[in-house]
Design a protein around this motif. Structure first.
Motif, PDB file in Angstrom:
ATOM      1  N   LEU A 238     -61.863 -50.765 -22.527  1.00  0.00           N
ATOM      2  CA  LEU A 238     -61.156 -50.747 -23.816  1.00  0.00           C
ATOM      3  C   LEU A 238     -61.011 -49.329 -24.364  1.00  0.00           C
ATOM      4  O   LEU A 238     -60.039 -49.027 -25.041  1.00  0.00           O
TER       5      LEU A 238
ATOM      6  N   GLY B 233     -65.899 -55.152 -21.710  1.00  0.00           N
ATOM      7  CA  GLY B 233     -65.264 -54.290 -22.701  1.00  0.00           C
ATOM      8  C   GLY B 233     -65.146 -52.844 -22.265  1.00  0.00           C
ATOM      9  O   GLY B 233     -64.572 -52.013 -22.995  1.00  0.00           O
TER      10      GLY B 233
ATOM     11  N   GLN C 192     -58.466 -62.333 -24.323  1.00  0.00           N
ATOM     12  CA  GLN C 192     -57.888 -61.921 -23.024  1.00  0.00           C
ATOM     13  C   GLN C 192     -56.542 -61.223 -23.242  1.00  0.00           C
ATOM     14  O   GLN C 192     -56.268 -60.194 -22.624  1.00  0.00           O
TER      15      GLN C 192
ATOM     16  N   ASN D 297     -55.538 -59.628 -25.858  1.00  0.00           N
ATOM     17  CA  ASN D 297     -55.762 -58.309 -26.462  1.00  0.00           C
ATOM     18  C   ASN D 297     -56.180 -57.272 -25.426  1.00  0.00           C
ATOM     19  O   ASN D 297     -55.911 -56.086 -25.585  1.00  0.00           O
ATOM     20  N   ARG D 298     -56.898 -57.726 -24.408  1.00  0.00           N
ATOM     21  CA  ARG D 298     -57.511 -56.785 -23.469  1.00  0.00           C
ATOM     22  C   ARG D 298     -56.703 -56.561 -22.196  1.00  0.00           C
ATOM     23  O   ARG D 298     -56.986 -55.610 -21.471  1.00  0.00           O
ATOM     24  N   SER D 299     -55.748 -57.440 -21.923  1.00  0.00           N
ATOM     25  CA  SER D 299     -55.161 -57.448 -20.576  1.00  0.00           C
ATOM     26  C   SER D 299     -54.470 -56.123 -20.225  1.00  0.00           C
ATOM     27  O   SER D 299     -54.550 -55.667 -19.082  1.00  0.00           O
TER      28      SER D 299
ATOM     29  N   PHE E  26     -62.499 -59.523 -17.585  1.00  0.00           N
ATOM     30  CA  PHE E  26     -63.045 -60.211 -18.756  1.00  0.00           C
ATOM     31  C   PHE E  26     -64.467 -60.737 -18.471  1.00  0.00           C
ATOM     32  O   PHE E  26     -64.853 -60.900 -17.311  1.00  0.00           O
TER      33      PHE E  26
ATOM     34  N   ALA F 278     -55.238 -53.094 -21.081  1.00  0.00           N
ATOM     35  CA  ALA F 278     -56.250 -52.086 -20.716  1.00  0.00           C
ATOM     36  C   ALA F 278     -56.752 -52.329 -19.297  1.00  0.00           C
ATOM     37  O   ALA F 278     -56.934 -51.390 -18.510  1.00  0.00           O
ATOM     38  N   TYR F 279     -56.964 -53.599 -18.953  1.00  0.00           N
ATOM     39  CA  TYR F 279     -57.420 -53.915 -17.591  1.00  0.00           C
ATOM     40  C   TYR F 279     -56.339 -53.542 -16.579  1.00  0.00           C
ATOM     41  O   TYR F 279     -56.613 -52.915 -15.555  1.00  0.00           O
TER      42      TYR F 279
END
Ligand SMILES: Nc1ncnc2c1ncn2[C@@H]1O[C@H](COP(=O)(O)OP(=O)(O)O)[C@@H](O)[C@H]1O
Ligand SMILES: O=C(O)C1=C[C@@H](OP(=O)(O)O)[C@@H](O)[C@H](O)C1
Ligand SMILES: [Mg+2]
Length: 176
Positions: free
Chosen positions: A81, A78, A131, A133-135, A8, A137-138
């Motif tokens: 993503l 990003g 965070q 929303n993205r976790s 992030f 993908a990470y």
């Protein structure tokens, strides 16, 4: 690349990449810097004049052009993503390090003046939501995950060196 840092905004990718590069004597690339150099525009200017989808296209093209260089790459928050970026990151053969920190820590780090159009005016709750929303993908990309929230920059570097050694010798964290 030998090492790719993901995570992030304000998790520490840019800072840690520079110090890790010195420590391991590897060249360092920062995807945001590469995007600015290629487009001859600053990141906020790209978002303002052309919008986020245009920035994401530039980011994907720049990733594809730099990922095969030797060294350490600090991505933007990003970058993972897009599925194609995740595939490129995984396929590169680099060790992928995910830097994390709790929303409150990230929020405090984001209060410093910076180059991040998406961070302007974000509340702690908005940071936590983004965070969440993205976790996935990470996490899909990560070989090593490090929570930097309670660590100094120096401690983060030491932890990364240890974890890279464990990975090389096939040790699991539980073995320590
Ligand atoms: N343990 C730590 N690891 C990495 N950065 C840290 C740590 N503790 C505090 N920081 C600070 O957090 C900020 C991270 O910003 P930056 O490196 O630009 O992150 P990113 O590139 O992930 O957006 C820097 O100001 C850095 O000094
Ligand atoms: O999280 C994001 O979507 C972004 C993160 C930034 O990089 P850092 O993670 O290095 O701040 C930069 O790429 C851009 O402002 C967009
Ligand atoms: Mg950065």
């Amino acid at each position: 690349m030998e090492i790719i840092l993901i995570g992030f905004m304000a998790s520490g990718k840019t800072t840690i990449s520079q110090l890790l590069g010195q420590k391991l004597a590897l060249p360092v690339h920062d995807l945001d810097d590469e995007i600015e150099a290629r487009s001859k525009l600053r990141i906020p200017q790209i978002f303002r004049q052309y919008g986020e989808p245009y920035f994401r296209d530039l980011e994907a093209d720049t990733l594809a052009a730099t990922i095969h260089l030797p060294g350490i790459l600090a991505t933007g928050g990003g970058t993972p993503l897009r599925v194609r970026n995740r595939q490129a990151i995984r396929a590169s053969g680099a060790k992928i390090i995910l830097l994390q920190a709790a929303a409150g820590k990230i929020y405090r780090r984001l209060q410093k003046r910076s180059n991040r159009p998406l961070a302007t005016g974000l509340s702690v709750q908005a940071v936590a939501d983004l965070q969440a929303n993205r976790s996935a993908a990470y996490e899909e990309c990560a070989d090593i995950t490090i929570n930097t929230g309670e660590l100094t920059v120096q401690q983060t570097i030491e932890r990364i060196i240890t974890e890279l050694g464990n990975l090389r010798h096939g040790r699991l964290p539980e073995d320590e």
